[in-house]
Design an enzyme around this catalytic site. Structure first.
Site, short mmCIF file in Angstrom:
data_model
loop_
_atom_site.label_atom_id
_atom_site.label_comp_id
_atom_site.label_asym_id
_atom_site.label_seq_id
_atom_site.Cartn_x
_atom_site.Cartn_y
_atom_site.Cartn_z
N HIS A 201 7.67 -10.24 7.00
CA HIS A 201 6.99 -10.88 6.09
C HIS A 201 7.35 -11.25 4.35
O HIS A 201 6.77 -11.85 3.99
CB HIS A 201 5.38 -10.56 6.17
CG HIS A 201 4.94 -9.37 5.21
ND1 HIS A 201 4.48 -9.34 4.06
CD2 HIS A 201 5.44 -8.21 5.71
CE1 HIS A 201 4.37 -8.14 3.77
NE2 HIS A 201 4.85 -7.42 4.65
N CYS B 268 0.60 -2.27 -2.57
CA CYS B 268 -0.03 -1.47 -1.67
C CYS B 268 -0.85 -0.45 -2.43
O CYS B 268 -1.64 0.21 -2.18
CB CYS B 268 0.82 -0.86 -0.90
SG CYS B 268 1.62 -1.92 0.33
#
Lengths: 381, 417
Positions: A199, A321
């Site tokens: 991705h 993240c």
């Protein structure tokens, strides 16, 4: 108002051609690749074709490609799997690794392994001296990322791998941010294991791979049906794997254009930053061409990013993240940047479809927001 | 329903290159409504759900949370009890290793069943290598677990039991409530692999005494590559993370979530919730039709209990037919068989062996699994194909000839080679 996406190191839009390669596997009956009937066999063939595409993009053999569901899984697999087959040894990783390398290493400490982080200099480059010192202890695996997700700094992996090999340890590199942005060759990097992900290169989420030298002993993370030569059980995500393969092929074909185009955008952008009195991190070392990481003293990165978002620009204040936490970037702290300045950090990561006009618009918006925020804080003070 | 147009490819003509799909337990096609819902999330809404600073991330996060609600609704859970994974294999690994490791101070004994999926058996074996002890219970010939035997297997140091809801090969449904109650009485954590159960049996985790439950999307008309683990909150069950990183899924499972796949699983589970009652009536009728058609053939044996069983599954052994020839002969239908070489392993179905079936019967078994897009015509074709092929194969079989001549084959002493 449609927003302008400048966060390509977090994730990328699916390429239309990748989508087209995937659609048949999403819309039509696709068999379980383990089944022996024609539905199963055609799924199997599609996976094997994708395996070849991934291998070619990574300078590896198809037989070295083990598909996983994410880069996180591949990194956990490499660290826990390789160290796990050598009880009681040391795991080394750089201080600027993604948490999906450093945290599994830390988790292994509870069960008898040693884990140590190797520092970097003020530019974000790994300290070879520290590495050599740590390698004097019995080490099973050394994990150093090829390109950093925040600063974009490229490490000299081949050299680190050479030292690691001499010490009798296995070398892993997280190349997730490298693939598609710089030439990546498993063979030339001379590593035992390498993580790549779909991705980040305009492929779908849900597919990644660990490229693995077959001579390395590794323990599986997932046990079960014995897929991926027994190293990664679980029914294969055929559509995502097919998309990953197609994305790899496109990434290689587009690499030269991507590199020159995003470098031009970034150089223009960083030139424009000069008048703003910002600190650009790692500017004077080798970086992937699309990434710029900078900070302003006195303005919180999170505040700036939110303000820019309202103006229609998607950028990041740190890695996606860890955007959840308000802790300053561990990468910047490792580089010796003061926490106050590190809290002001903003990451811009360009893609092949961004334009010079967008860079100009973004610079204007950035200048306005900085001015506005400075006035606000000025008033508050 | 628009489904019929898109699914034309499933309407195999029954020739060797376009077989009729009767392998829904291996994997299901993605329902066209599911695919339609997924595609926007890989094109325009492509954000990383963990990106908190821009709407690309927010849109993705909202979609993920909607899907979590749909999954929770189908199984009577709270959305906060649902953890995303890459599939049932990962869910089973996470549940078993995660709970066993977290509670290992309490004891190191695990109970499971010999007919579990490999993802459970191999995970328990891995824990044995790490110092745990395991009891693998054989089911009764019906495929069902004897509750007394289960109770007897519990030891003071038993920490975890793992029993599947619906078996993948024979479709039998275990008495999860009763097993769960025994676990509760003995303070044993109870994990259930429900990969084959969603959309086929009603699951209400508010009432079921289950602590951990694994789900898969691609067995319920969702995409491959996504699953979920239910982790009970009241009383709270803790698990040790098996994958570390950005701390996604409240630290239980790190890794960027594949938004479109999660959206697909949510939609697939919504459809299952709304349509399963009606669908199961239709599927049961087709399965019974298939069963009646095949029962006309001499010397066929249904594997597993017929009552305590999902309507989608029929597993039959055809005696006096050689397994490998059987599978070659029925290429007009896509099915699974208990024969060697159909799967990665080279042994006959370990599930059928655990029921006490002979190697021969295990080898000559076929699993027919029926689903959403199976038609009457598919079943008619299958019955006539099976009848014709079984006749032909038996004509060639010396064993069949001996059987017809009245020789008791179990008493024949074969000369050694």
């Amino acid at each position: 108002m449609s927003s302008i996406y400048l966060d390509h190191n977090a994730t990328t839009a699916l390429d239309q051609r990748v989508l087209e390669s995937m659609l048949p596997w999403m819309q039509r009956q696709s068999g379980n690749p383990t089944s022996r009937h024609v539905f199963g066999r055609s799924s199997r063939d599609a996976i094997e074709h994708a395996r070849t595409q991934v291998a070619e993009a990574c300078g590896a053999y198809a037989s070295q490609v083990i598909f996983t569901a994410s880069g996180t899984e591949a990194n956990n697999f490499a660290v826990k799997g390789i160290a796990g087959s050598q009880a009681g040894s040391q795991i080394l990783h750089s201080a600027i690794e993604h948490p999906c390398v450093s945290r599994p290493a830390k988790a292994m400490q509870q069960t008898g392994w040693l884990s140590n982080a190797i520092g970097v200099d003020e530019h974000g480059v790994l300290s070879v001296a520290q590495l050599q010192q740590h390698l004097q202890t019995q080490t099973s695996v050394v994990s150093v990322m090829l390109a950093n997700n925040e600063t974009g700094v490229i490490q000299n992996i081949a050299e680190i791998a050479e030292l690691t090999r001499k010490a009798g340890a296995f070398m892993h590199t997280d190349a997730v941010q490298g693939l598609g942005k710089m030439p990546v060759s498993f063979t030339d990097l001379n590593v035992h294991a390498m993580t790549v992900s779909s991705h980040k290169i305009h492929g779908p989420q849900g597919a990644a791979a660990l490229i693995l030298d077959k001579r390395v002993d590794i323990q599986p993370l997932l046990h079960g049906g014995g897929q991926e030569r027994g190293l990664r059980s679980g029914t294969e995500n055929v559509a995502a794997i097919v998309g990953f393969g197609a994305a790899c092929e496109l990434a290689v074909a587009n690499l030269a254009h991507f590199a020159s185009h995003t470098q031009m955008l970034r150089d223009t952008f960083e030139l424009g930053l000069k008048s703003l009195n910002v600190t650009i991190f790692s500017q004077h070392t080798t970086r992937i061409p699309n990434t710029s990481f900078f900070a302003l003293d006195g303005i919180e990165g999170e505040t700036l990013v939110t303000a820019l978002d309202r103006k229609g620009f998607a950028v990041a204040s740190g890695s996606a993240c860890s955007s959840d936490s308000t802790e300053p970037s561990h990468v910047l702290l490792a580089m010796g940047i003061k926490p106050d300045l590190a809290r002001g950090a903003v990451r811009v990561s360009f893609g092949a479809h961004n334009t010079l006009l967008q860079v100009a618009d973004f610079l204007t918006a950035l200048k306005n927001e900085i001015l506005r925020l400075k006035q606000l804080t000025g008033v508050a003070a | 329903m628009s489904a019929s147009i898109e699914m034309q490819v499933l309407k195999g003509s029954g020739d060797d290159l376009h077989p009729i799909y009767l392998d829904y337990s291996a994997t299901t096609p993605v329902d066209p409504r599911v695919a339609a819902k997924m595609i926007p999330y890989i094109t325009e809404h492509f954000g990383n759900p963990a990106s908190r600073s821009h709407p690309y991330g927010w849109t993705a996060e909202k979609a993920v949370e909607n899907a979590r609600e749909e999954v929770a609704k189908l199984v009577g859970a709270d959305p906060r009890e649902i953890v995303w994974t890459s599939g049932a294999t990962e869910s089973n690994n996470l549940a078993i290793k995660g709970a066993a490791n977290f509670y290992s101070a309490k004891g190191k004994h695990i109970i499971t069943v010999t007919t579990e999926h490999k993802a459970v058996i191999d995970t328990v074996r891995e824990l044995e290598r790490q110092g745990f002890e395991a009891t693998y219970l054989d089911p009764e010939p019906s495929g069902l677990l004897d509750l007394e035997k289960f109770k007897a297997a519990i030891r003071p140091d038993t920490v975890l039991a793992s029993v599947m809801f619906v078996n993948n090969e024979i479709g039998v449904i275990q008495d999860i409530t009763a097993i769960g109650n025994i676990c509760r009485e003995n303070g044993v954590i109870f994990h259930v692999d429900a990969a084959q159960a969603t959309g086929k049996v009603h699951i209400d985790l508010e009432k079921l005494p289950v602590d951990l439950m694994s789900f898969s999307a691609h067995k319920t008309y969702g995409p491959k590559g996504v699953g979920a683990l239910y982790v009970r909150r009241k009383p709270r069950i803790r698990i040790e993370a098996q994958m570390h990183g950005g701390g996604h899924e409240r630290g239980m499972r790190s890794g960027t979530l594949a938004t479109h796949q999660i959206v697909g699983m949510g939609e697939a589970f919504r459809i299952a919730r709304e349509e399963m009652d009606e669908e199961n009536v239709r599927i049961r009728r087709l399965r019974d039709k298939l069963l009646h058609g095949l029962q006309d053939i001499e010397e066929v044996y249904v594997n597993g209990d017929l009552e305590q069983r999902v309507p989608h599954n029929l597993n039959i052994s055809f005696n006096y037919v050689e397994g490998e020839s059987l599978i070659m002969a029925v290429k007009g239908i896509a099915v699974s068989s208990g024969s060697a070489c159909t799967s990665a392993s080279l042994e006959p179905s370990y599930v059928l062996r655990a029921l006490g079936r002979s190697d021969e019967l295990a080898h000559s078994s076929i699993r027919f699994s029926i689903g959403r897009f199976t038609t009457d015509a598919d079943v008619d074709y299958t019955i006539s194909l099976m009848k014709g092929k079984i006749d032909k194969l038996r004509e060639l079989s010396p064993l069949w000839e001996m059987f017809k001549d009245g020789v008791d084959l179990s008493k024949v002493e074969w000369a050694a080679h």
